[in-house]
Design a protein around this motif. Structure first.
Motif, PDB file in Angstrom:
ATOM      1  N   ALA A 210       0.827  -1.207   0.000  1.00 37.75           N
ATOM      2  CA  ALA A 210       0.000   0.000   0.000  1.00 37.75           C
ATOM      3  C   ALA A 210       0.863   1.260   0.000  1.00 37.75           C
ATOM      4  O   ALA A 210       0.572   2.247  -0.694  1.00 37.75           O
ATOM      5  N   ARG A 214       1.058   4.205  -2.977  1.00 37.43           N
ATOM      6  CA  ARG A 214       0.874   5.652  -2.776  1.00 37.43           C
ATOM      7  C   ARG A 214       2.025   6.445  -3.388  1.00 37.43           C
ATOM      8  O   ARG A 214       1.840   7.556  -3.879  1.00 37.43           O
ATOM      9  N   LYS A 219      -4.209   5.283  -5.048  1.00 39.17           N
ATOM     10  CA  LYS A 219      -4.800   4.966  -3.743  1.00 39.17           C
ATOM     11  C   LYS A 219      -5.017   3.456  -3.644  1.00 39.17           C
ATOM     12  O   LYS A 219      -5.499   2.823  -4.584  1.00 39.17           O
ATOM     13  N   CYS A 220      -4.684   2.884  -2.489  1.00 37.58           N
ATOM     14  CA  CYS A 220      -4.809   1.432  -2.295  1.00 37.58           C
ATOM     15  C   CYS A 220      -5.936   1.137  -1.317  1.00 37.58           C
ATOM     16  O   CYS A 220      -6.064   1.786  -0.268  1.00 37.58           O
ATOM     17  N   LEU A 222      -8.033  -2.215   0.677  1.00 34.91           N
ATOM     18  CA  LEU A 222      -7.980  -3.628   1.041  1.00 34.91           C
ATOM     19  C   LEU A 222      -9.412  -4.126   1.225  1.00 34.91           C
ATOM     20  O   LEU A 222     -10.143  -3.619   2.086  1.00 34.91           O
ATOM     21  N   ILE A 243      -5.033   2.591   5.407  1.00 32.35           N
ATOM     22  CA  ILE A 243      -5.568   1.887   4.245  1.00 32.35           C
ATOM     23  C   ILE A 243      -7.085   1.794   4.362  1.00 32.35           C
ATOM     24  O   ILE A 243      -7.613   1.396   5.402  1.00 32.35           O
TER      25      ILE A 243
END
Length: 272
Positions: A210, A214, A219-220, A222, A243
């Motif tokens: 993650a 960035r 944008k990550c 989960l 996250i």
């Protein structure tokens, strides 16, 4: 001696084939016999006996044929123990039948002389073919183990299935970053629905991924956090505050669309 044996096997090939197949169904691995069709098993058995004859006649074609045969039996699932048992069975069968015709001759020592080096050579080639097959399968699995799939414009998903070790985590990171650049993603969703266990190490790798995402301006998120996974993370003190998380992929995609100034709307049946 060798030419005598080769000639004898060739002249009685059909009889040898039938007896050898019948014996292998008894002494061999029944699962191997059942796994292949009768036609495939028979065809492979013919090649197997032809290979033995080639070795006896010291033909230049033996090594080439042996490579092809080893590759083929690995693909159809003949384990090395089955191949060795097949050689031993064929040797005993040949010895027994030839002794009936010439009972005064003792072929046992000479049979051992050609059987042992042939067994060793076939095992070596089988082992090499097996290693090549496993290596190719590993490469193929690595290519499929962590794909980045574009689902909408600027939105991609990486579904993860199975356990995650250090080597696979490295591959996930690599594929993730390359996929984001390739698909020009602004949001990427890592779906861990298919990951059975999320421990401290797995969570650490996800957090690293993650952070790397960035850094390339994406944008990550989960997604796929099941209740038992959430409980484990809390118990282990894993902090995923940086996250965005959701319980399933559908909710994750809805949020990803919001991040890209879009949303899912219901369309009425009449089109209005």
């Amino acid at each position: 001696m060798y030419l005598q044996v080769a000639k004898y096997i060739t002249e009685h090939k059909e009889t040898f084939m039938n007896e050898w197949i019948d014996k292998m169904k008894v002494v061999g691995d029944g699962r191997v016999v059942q796994a292949a069709s009768d036609q495939l098993f028979y065809k492979t058995s013919v090649e197997f006996i032809d290979l033995v004859v080639l070795h006896l006649t010291d033909s230049d074609d033996f090594n080439v044929r042996l490579d092809d045969f080893a590759e083929r039996v690995v693909r159809i699932g003949w384990p090395v123990t089955f191949v060795i048992t097949g050689l031993q069975t064929l040797g005993k069968l040949t010895y027994t039948e030839m002794k009936k015709e010439v009972p005064t001759l003792d072929y046992l020592d000479k049979f051992e002389t050609w059987m042992t080096p042939m067994v060793n050579q076939i095992i070596q080639r089988y082992d090499e073919a097996w290693e090549r097959t496993v290596s190719l399968q590993k490469i193929a699995l690595q290519e499929l183990t962590a794909p980045v799939i574009p689902v909408f414009d600027r939105i991609s998903v990486m579904p993860l299935v199975g356990t995650i070790d250090t080597e696979r985590a490295r591959l996930i990171m690599e594929n993730l970053l390359n996929g984001i650049v390739k698909h020009r993603s602004e949001v990427v969703l890592i779906d861990i629905t298919g990951v059975p266990v999320v421990d401290t190490m797995v969570a650490h790798h996800i957090i690293q991924a993650a952070s790397a995402v960035r850094l390339v301006g994406c944008k990550c998120m989960l997604v796929g956090i099941r209740p038992e996974i959430a409980q484990t993370m809390v118990t282990l003190g894993i902090n995923l505050s940086d996250i965005t998380t959701t319980s399933n992929l559908r909710k994750g995609i809805a949020k990803a669309l919001q991040y890209t100034d879009r949303k899912i709307v219901d369309v009425m049946e009449d089109g209005r």
